[in-house]
Design a protein around this motif. Structure first.
Motif, PDB file in Angstrom:
ATOM      1  N   UNK A  18       0.657  -1.002   0.060  1.00 15.31           N
ATOM      2  CA  UNK A  18       1.165  -2.336  -0.266  1.00 15.31           C
ATOM      3  C   UNK A  18       1.072  -3.271   0.934  1.00 15.31           C
ATOM      4  N   UNK A  19       1.372  -2.763   2.122  1.00 11.61           N
ATOM      5  CA  UNK A  19       1.256  -3.584   3.330  1.00 11.61           C
ATOM      6  C   UNK A  19      -0.184  -4.046   3.530  1.00 11.61           C
ATOM      7  N   UNK A  20      -1.136  -3.204   3.154  1.00 12.99           N
ATOM      8  CA  UNK A  20      -2.542  -3.572   3.241  1.00 12.99           C
ATOM      9  C   UNK A  20      -2.882  -4.765   2.359  1.00 12.99           C
ATOM     10  N   UNK A  21      -2.126  -4.942   1.297  1.00  7.78           N
ATOM     11  CA  UNK A  21      -2.315  -6.089   0.410  1.00  7.78           C
ATOM     12  C   UNK A  21      -1.403  -7.250   0.786  1.00  7.78           C
ATOM     13  N   UNK A  25       7.779  -6.962   1.279  1.00  7.50           N
ATOM     14  CA  UNK A  25       9.163  -6.993   0.805  1.00  7.50           C
ATOM     15  C   UNK A  25       9.195  -6.863  -0.714  1.00  7.50           C
ATOM     16  N   UNK A  26      10.385  -6.628  -1.241  1.00  8.46           N
ATOM     17  CA  UNK A  26      10.550  -6.546  -2.693  1.00  8.46           C
ATOM     18  C   UNK A  26      10.172  -7.870  -3.346  1.00  8.46           C
ATOM     19  N   UNK A  27      10.482  -8.975  -2.662  1.00  9.60           N
ATOM     20  CA  UNK A  27      10.127 -10.301  -3.191  1.00  9.60           C
ATOM     21  C   UNK A  27       8.611 -10.453  -3.265  1.00  9.60           C
ATOM     22  N   UNK A  28       7.908  -9.999  -2.230  1.00 10.00           N
ATOM     23  CA  UNK A  28       6.439 -10.044  -2.237  1.00 10.00           C
ATOM     24  C   UNK A  28       5.890  -9.246  -3.418  1.00 10.00           C
ATOM     25  N   UNK A  29       6.475  -8.074  -3.649  1.00  8.84           N
ATOM     26  CA  UNK A  29       6.024  -7.221  -4.743  1.00  8.84           C
ATOM     27  C   UNK A  29       6.278  -7.892  -6.086  1.00  8.84           C
TER      28      UNK A  29
END
Length: 55
Positions: A18-21, A25-29
C-alpha cells in the motif's frame, strides 16, 4: 503462535504494498477504494450490454 506471526507478516507485506501506491493512512485507503469503486461503476455503466445467443 506461528499463525499469529504469519498474520503479522502478511499485514506488514500489505502495508508495504500500500505504501508503494502512496497509501499510508486509513484515510488514504478509504479515498483510494472510493475512487476505484467510482471508476468500476462508470466502467460498468458505459459498457455495452451483453446479448445472449439464442441458438
Amino acid at each position: 503462535m506461528k499463525e499469529s506471526q504469519n498474520t503479522a507478516s502478511k499485514a506488514e507485506r500489505l502495508k508495504d504494498i500500500l505504501k508503494g501506491f502512496g497509501i499510508k493512512t486509513a484515510k488514504d485507503l478509504d479515498e483510494a477504494l472510493s475512487g476505484a469503486l467510482g471508476a468500476m461503476t462508470i466502467g460498468i455503466m458505459t459498457e455495452r450490454p451483453v446479448q445472449k445467443n439464442s441458438a
